[in-house]
Structures are given as structure tokens and as C-alpha cells.
Design a protein around this motif. Structure first.
Motif, mmCIF file in Angstrom:
data_model
loop_
_atom_site.group_PDB
_atom_site.id
_atom_site.type_symbol
_atom_site.label_atom_id
_atom_site.label_comp_id
_atom_site.label_asym_id
_atom_site.label_seq_id
_atom_site.Cartn_x
_atom_site.Cartn_y
_atom_site.Cartn_z
ATOM 1 N N ALA A 1 -0.195 -6.250 6.639
ATOM 2 C CA ALA A 1 -0.038 -4.793 6.615
ATOM 3 C C ALA A 1 -0.798 -4.187 5.434
ATOM 4 O O ALA A 1 -1.218 -3.035 5.484
ATOM 5 C CB ALA A 1 1.441 -4.425 6.523
ATOM 6 N N GLY A 2 -0.954 -4.954 4.374
ATOM 7 C CA GLY A 2 -1.635 -4.474 3.175
ATOM 8 C C GLY A 2 -1.110 -5.213 1.964
ATOM 9 O O GLY A 2 -0.467 -6.253 2.078
ATOM 10 N N PHE A 3 -1.399 -4.650 0.800
ATOM 11 C CA PHE A 3 -0.898 -5.256 -0.432
ATOM 12 C C PHE A 3 -0.390 -4.192 -1.379
ATOM 13 O O PHE A 3 -0.796 -3.038 -1.335
ATOM 14 C CB PHE A 3 -1.973 -6.113 -1.119
ATOM 15 N N LYS A 4 0.567 -4.608 -2.205
ATOM 16 C CA LYS A 4 1.089 -3.783 -3.284
ATOM 17 C C LYS A 4 0.832 -4.523 -4.578
ATOM 18 O O LYS A 4 0.743 -5.753 -4.600
ATOM 19 C CB LYS A 4 2.591 -3.551 -3.126
ATOM 20 N N THR A 5 0.718 -3.770 -5.653
ATOM 21 C CA THR A 5 0.537 -4.373 -6.961
ATOM 22 C C THR A 5 1.685 -3.979 -7.880
ATOM 23 O O THR A 5 2.360 -2.972 -7.649
ATOM 24 C CB THR A 5 -0.802 -3.968 -7.603
ATOM 25 N N SER A 6 1.880 -4.778 -8.899
ATOM 26 C CA SER A 6 2.937 -4.546 -9.861
ATOM 27 C C SER A 6 2.456 -5.065 -11.208
ATOM 28 O O SER A 6 1.645 -5.988 -11.265
ATOM 29 C CB SER A 6 4.192 -5.300 -9.410
ATOM 30 N N ILE A 7 2.959 -4.480 -12.275
ATOM 31 C CA ILE A 7 2.575 -4.891 -13.630
ATOM 32 C C ILE A 7 3.785 -5.499 -14.324
ATOM 33 O O ILE A 7 4.857 -4.901 -14.360
ATOM 34 C CB ILE A 7 2.062 -3.696 -14.468
ATOM 35 N N SER B 1 0.016 -7.577 -20.637
ATOM 36 C CA SER B 1 0.456 -7.136 -19.316
ATOM 37 C C SER B 1 -0.375 -7.845 -18.263
ATOM 38 O O SER B 1 -1.588 -8.000 -18.410
ATOM 39 C CB SER B 1 0.286 -5.621 -19.172
ATOM 40 N N TYR B 2 0.299 -8.266 -17.202
ATOM 41 C CA TYR B 2 -0.358 -8.998 -16.130
ATOM 42 C C TYR B 2 -0.030 -8.346 -14.800
ATOM 43 O O TYR B 2 1.102 -7.949 -14.555
ATOM 44 C CB TYR B 2 0.085 -10.463 -16.117
ATOM 45 N N GLU B 3 -1.049 -8.270 -13.941
ATOM 46 C CA GLU B 3 -0.868 -7.656 -12.637
ATOM 47 C C GLU B 3 -0.523 -8.730 -11.609
ATOM 48 O O GLU B 3 -1.051 -9.833 -11.640
ATOM 49 C CB GLU B 3 -2.147 -6.927 -12.219
ATOM 50 N N TYR B 4 0.375 -8.361 -10.698
ATOM 51 C CA TYR B 4 0.727 -9.199 -9.557
ATOM 52 C C TYR B 4 0.310 -8.462 -8.298
ATOM 53 O O TYR B 4 0.411 -7.243 -8.222
ATOM 54 C CB TYR B 4 2.236 -9.461 -9.506
ATOM 55 N N LEU B 5 -0.156 -9.193 -7.317
ATOM 56 C CA LEU B 5 -0.554 -8.629 -6.034
ATOM 57 C C LEU B 5 0.278 -9.310 -4.962
ATOM 58 O O LEU B 5 0.328 -10.539 -4.894
ATOM 59 C CB LEU B 5 -2.043 -8.879 -5.784
ATOM 60 N N TYR B 6 0.968 -8.505 -4.152
ATOM 61 C CA TYR B 6 1.825 -9.018 -3.089
ATOM 62 C C TYR B 6 1.206 -8.670 -1.743
ATOM 63 O O TYR B 6 1.052 -7.491 -1.423
ATOM 64 C CB TYR B 6 3.218 -8.402 -3.169
ATOM 65 N N LYS C 1 -5.453 -3.107 3.285
ATOM 66 C CA LYS C 1 -5.023 -1.802 2.797
ATOM 67 C C LYS C 1 -4.218 -1.905 1.500
ATOM 68 O O LYS C 1 -3.283 -2.697 1.393
ATOM 69 C CB LYS C 1 -4.174 -1.128 3.874
ATOM 70 N N ASN C 2 -4.597 -1.081 0.523
ATOM 71 C CA ASN C 2 -3.862 -0.980 -0.729
ATOM 72 C C ASN C 2 -2.688 -0.039 -0.507
ATOM 73 O O ASN C 2 -2.874 1.159 -0.286
ATOM 74 C CB ASN C 2 -4.776 -0.469 -1.843
ATOM 75 N N LEU C 3 -1.476 -0.548 -0.572
ATOM 76 C CA LEU C 3 -0.267 0.237 -0.334
ATOM 77 C C LEU C 3 0.312 0.817 -1.623
ATOM 78 O O LEU C 3 1.407 1.367 -1.615
ATOM 79 C CB LEU C 3 0.776 -0.617 0.387
ATOM 80 N N GLY C 4 -0.421 0.659 -2.723
ATOM 81 C CA GLY C 4 -0.011 1.273 -3.981
ATOM 82 C C GLY C 4 0.721 0.327 -4.918
ATOM 83 O O GLY C 4 0.781 -0.876 -4.711
ATOM 84 N N MET C 5 1.277 0.948 -5.951
ATOM 85 C CA MET C 5 1.992 0.207 -7.003
ATOM 86 C C MET C 5 3.489 0.247 -6.720
ATOM 87 O O MET C 5 3.983 1.153 -6.079
ATOM 88 C CB MET C 5 1.749 0.857 -8.370
ATOM 89 N N GLU C 6 4.166 -0.757 -7.235
ATOM 90 C CA GLU C 6 5.630 -0.746 -7.245
ATOM 91 C C GLU C 6 6.085 -1.235 -8.603
ATOM 92 O O GLU C 6 5.360 -1.972 -9.274
ATOM 93 C CB GLU C 6 6.221 -1.589 -6.117
ATOM 94 N N ARG C 7 7.260 -0.820 -9.005
ATOM 95 C CA ARG C 7 7.805 -1.281 -10.287
ATOM 96 C C ARG C 7 8.115 -2.756 -10.202
ATOM 97 O O ARG C 7 8.630 -3.233 -9.193
ATOM 98 C CB ARG C 7 9.094 -0.530 -10.613
ATOM 99 N N PHE C 8 7.814 -3.464 -11.281
ATOM 100 C CA PHE C 8 8.152 -4.884 -11.321
ATOM 101 C C PHE C 8 9.664 -5.014 -11.374
ATOM 102 O O PHE C 8 10.334 -4.315 -12.126
ATOM 103 C CB PHE C 8 7.522 -5.552 -12.549
#
Length: 162
Positions: free
Chosen positions: A94-100, A107-112, A144-151
């Protein structure tokens, strides 16, 4: 495109071996030594068991993964690429979300990667040296980039036992 591990991923594998040996040592040594109070023995066992479960199922299985995109699919192998491979079709994503994740060291980014409303793959800037290139590649192949979410540590803990 294939993921590459950073030093920290290999260090985690080494720490996993050390903690396994320590857990066995605490269990066997304390069981044989009757002078150690039972309360201390129980706390030590629970601590080492918790750390072992967190490292094995949380870090090695879900974050220290080998990720390889081939044609219109990708292959994921947990446990530093030593686990059983799972193959996913890119059309199912469906896409991916990122989180910091912020820590003392930075700080490290995660991609789901998401499919069916669930996280199926977790890529980490901490464990993968070519994380940025993988992210750019996923965007280039129209994931598709589905945006950021809070870690969320709660979500991380849920992922550990899924």
C-alpha cells in the motif's frame, strides 16, 4: 537493490551470542550455587531472559533484516539475512510510512512497508548503511509515501511478538 548492514547490526549478532552464553551461565551457575539468594537468582534470570527476547525477536528478527528488491517483488530475510526468506509482491504494498527514533547518539529514521494495513517490513537507518538509497529506490519504483508517524515503543513491542 540489496540492503547492506552497518557495523551495529553485526555487533548486535555478537551481543546476542554473548547474552545467550550469559543466560545459560546465570541459570546453570546459580542453580548449582546454593549460597545465592533465590530473589537475586530470579531477578537475574528475568533480566537476562528479557534482554535475550528483546534482542532476538525485536531487533534481530524485525530490524536487522536483509532486504532485496528484484523485478516486481522483494525478499526479506530476518536474523541478519540468515533466517527464512519471505517474498512479497510489490503490487501488494500500500505504501510506506516513516518514523524518527531519537536517542543520545542521534536520531534514526525507520521505514515501514505496509500491506493490508499492517507493517510487513521495517527498515532502519541504524542497521542499514544504504538506507537512504533504498528509500529513494522505493520512491523511484512508485511505492507511495504515506507520511510520517510518531515513533511508538508500544507498536515496536507489538511488532516483536507478531
Amino acid at each position: 537493490m540489496k540492503s547492506k548492514f552497518r557495523f551495529w547490526a553485526y555487533l548486535l549478532g555478537l551481543l546476542m551470542i554473548v547474552f545467550s552464553v550469559m543466560l545459560v551461565g546465570v541459570l546453570s551457575g546459580s542453580a548449582l550455587n546454593k549460597n545465592i539468594p533465590f530473589g537475586f537468582f530470579l531477578i537475574a534470570c528475568l533480566f537476562f531472559l528479557f534482554v535475550w527476547i528483546w534482542m532476538f525477536f525485536g531487533e534481530l528478527r524485525t530490524k536487522a533484516i536483509s532486504f532485496n528488491v528484484e523485478h516486481r517483488s522483494f525478499i526479506v530475510k530476518p536474523y541478519l539475512g540468515l533466517g527464512t526468506a519471505k517474498k512479497y509482491d510489490l503490487d501488494d504494498i500500500a505504501g510506506f510510512k516513516t518514523s524518527i527514533l531519537s536517542s543520545k547518539s542521534g536520531s534514526y529514521e525507520y521505514l515501514y512497508l505496509l500491506a493490508g494495513g499492517k507493517r510487513i517490513v521495517k527498515l532502519s537507518e541504524f542497521y542499514h548503511s544504504n538506507y537512504i538509497q533504498i528509500k529513494k529506490y522505493l520512491i523511484a519504483i512508485n511505492i507511495k509515501n504515506l507520511g510520517m508517524e510518531r515513533f511508538s515503543y508500544r507498536e515496536e513491542l507489538k511488532d516483536t511478538f507478531r
